[in-house]
Design a protein around this motif. Structure first.
Motif, PDB file in Angstrom:
ATOM      1  N   TYR B  50       0.847  -1.173   0.000  1.00 31.02           N
ATOM      2  CA  TYR B  50       0.000   0.000   0.000  1.00 31.02           C
ATOM      3  C   TYR B  50       0.887   1.229   0.000  1.00 31.02           C
ATOM      4  O   TYR B  50       1.746   1.389   0.878  1.00 31.02           O
ATOM      5  N   SER B  52      -0.763   4.479  -1.506  1.00 34.48           N
ATOM      6  CA  SER B  52      -1.757   5.540  -1.400  1.00 34.48           C
ATOM      7  C   SER B  52      -3.011   5.053  -2.103  1.00 34.48           C
ATOM      8  O   SER B  52      -3.039   3.976  -2.694  1.00 34.48           O
ATOM      9  N   GLY B  53      -4.065   5.868  -2.034  1.00 39.63           N
ATOM     10  CA  GLY B  53      -5.279   5.540  -2.768  1.00 39.63           C
ATOM     11  C   GLY B  53      -6.177   4.601  -2.001  1.00 39.63           C
ATOM     12  O   GLY B  53      -6.304   4.694  -0.777  1.00 39.63           O
ATOM     13  N   ASP B  54      -6.806   3.687  -2.720  1.00 42.22           N
ATOM     14  CA  ASP B  54      -7.751   2.760  -2.132  1.00 42.22           C
ATOM     15  C   ASP B  54      -7.123   2.023  -0.960  1.00 42.22           C
ATOM     16  O   ASP B  54      -6.041   1.434  -1.092  1.00 42.22           O
ATOM     17  N   THR B  55      -7.797   2.057   0.166  1.00 43.12           N
ATOM     18  CA  THR B  55      -7.202   1.473   1.381  1.00 43.12           C
ATOM     19  C   THR B  55      -7.307  -0.043   1.406  1.00 43.12           C
ATOM     20  O   THR B  55      -6.710  -0.681   2.272  1.00 43.12           O
ATOM     21  N   LEU B  56      -8.068  -0.637   0.516  1.00 40.13           N
ATOM     22  CA  LEU B  56      -8.144  -2.093   0.411  1.00 40.13           C
ATOM     23  C   LEU B  56      -7.314  -2.492  -0.800  1.00 40.13           C
ATOM     24  O   LEU B  56      -7.642  -2.126  -1.924  1.00 40.13           O
ATOM     25  N   VAL B  57      -6.233  -3.222  -0.560  1.00 41.08           N
ATOM     26  CA  VAL B  57      -5.342  -3.594  -1.655  1.00 41.08           C
ATOM     27  C   VAL B  57      -5.382  -5.096  -1.868  1.00 41.08           C
ATOM     28  O   VAL B  57      -5.462  -5.876  -0.912  1.00 41.08           O
ATOM     29  N   GLN B  58      -5.328  -5.452  -3.119  1.00 47.99           N
ATOM     30  CA  GLN B  58      -5.341  -6.864  -3.490  1.00 47.99           C
ATOM     31  C   GLN B  58      -3.920  -7.310  -3.797  1.00 47.99           C
ATOM     32  O   GLN B  58      -3.117  -6.551  -4.349  1.00 47.99           O
ATOM     33  N   GLU B  64      -5.536 -10.111   0.532  1.00 48.78           N
ATOM     34  CA  GLU B  64      -5.842  -8.694   0.508  1.00 48.78           C
ATOM     35  C   GLU B  64      -5.479  -8.100   1.863  1.00 48.78           C
ATOM     36  O   GLU B  64      -5.318  -8.823   2.850  1.00 48.78           O
ATOM     37  N   GLU B  66      -6.089  -4.339   4.342  1.00 44.79           N
ATOM     38  CA  GLU B  66      -6.794  -3.073   4.477  1.00 44.79           C
ATOM     39  C   GLU B  66      -6.010  -2.121   5.373  1.00 44.79           C
ATOM     40  O   GLU B  66      -5.648  -2.471   6.503  1.00 44.79           O
ATOM     41  N   LYS B  68      -5.922   0.970   7.693  1.00 44.47           N
ATOM     42  CA  LYS B  68      -6.806   1.785   8.522  1.00 44.47           C
ATOM     43  C   LYS B  68      -5.938   2.779   9.289  1.00 44.47           C
ATOM     44  O   LYS B  68      -5.306   2.433  10.295  1.00 44.47           O
TER      45      LYS B  68
END
Lengths: 110, 113
Positions: B50, B52-58, B64, B66, B68
């Motif tokens: 991770y 930046s951007g979407d806090t849930l990463v695949q 995955e 998340e 927080k």
């Protein structure tokens, strides 16, 4: 097509000897690292080089000396090996904040 | 000081069950966060990251994670584990200087048949 390679995979040697571990990356990355993983699996950075220049030198005994002949290689030389040097040593390279690791070299000092 | 805490040294789950591995970090700025997996006798493989951007990463292998910010956490999840997922999992934070990464102490995942 190995990205980050290390030799040897295993190294068994006597106390007091001098040994080297070699690392090569074919990813075109600018930065390379050496990590030590102790018997409890804890990973700690030792050194990093960027374009053959030493960037990070954590609290590591002077017996450990990294050498970077070119951007694709970062070798680790260890003098006067001690029992406590027994560990797995990982090389890594990075570009854009992501590190990619080699398979590790398990060093056993007898 | 920057640090990464993985509170569980060992986790055991049954094959097919869901998984969550916990990771908390301490870092003053916006962190770069990573999960790596180390299979027995192997090197570290990047699962996901991770920045930046979407806090849930695949990531790879069905994982995955998340991010927080309010909890300073970056937990790793998988809906259904496979026996081949048995390994050591490391959470790490990039502290933004010369790509330096600080690793947690790892969580060993055991899978029951």
């Amino acid at each position: 097509d190995t990205a980050v390679s290390q030799t040897p995979k295993y190294l068994v040697t006597q106390m007091g000897n001098d040994k080297s571990i070699k690392c090569e990356q074919n990813l075109g990355h600018d930065t390379m690292y050496w990590y030590k993983q102790d018997s409890k699996k804890f990973l700690k950075i030792m050194f990093s080089y960027n374009n053959k220049e030493l960037i990070i030198n954590e609290t590591v005994p002077n017996r450990f000396s990294p050498k970077s002949p070119d951007k694709a290689h970062l070798n680790l030389h260890i003098n006067s090996l001690e029992l406590g040097d027994s560990a797995v040593y990982f090389c890594a390279s990075s570009q854009l904040d992501t590190q990619y690791f080699g398979p590790g070299t398990r060093l056993t000092v007898l | 000081a920057q640090s990464v805490t993985q509170p569980d040294i060992h986790i055991t789950v049954s094959e097919g069950a869901s998984l969550e591995l916990r990771c908390n970090y301490s870092y003053g700025a916006t962190p770069y966060l990573f999960w790596y997996v180390q299979s027995p006798g192997q090197g570290l493989q990047l699962l996901l990251k991770y920045f930046s951007g979407d806090t849930l990463v695949q990531g790879i292998k069905g994982f995955e994670a998340e991010f927080k910010r309010s909890q300073s956490s970056f937990n790793l999840r998988k809906p259904s584990v496979h026996w081949s997922d048995a390994a050591e999992y490391f959470c790490a934070v990039g502290v933004g200087r010369d790509d330096k990464i600080i690793f947690g102490k790892g969580t060993r995942l055991h899978i029951l048949p």
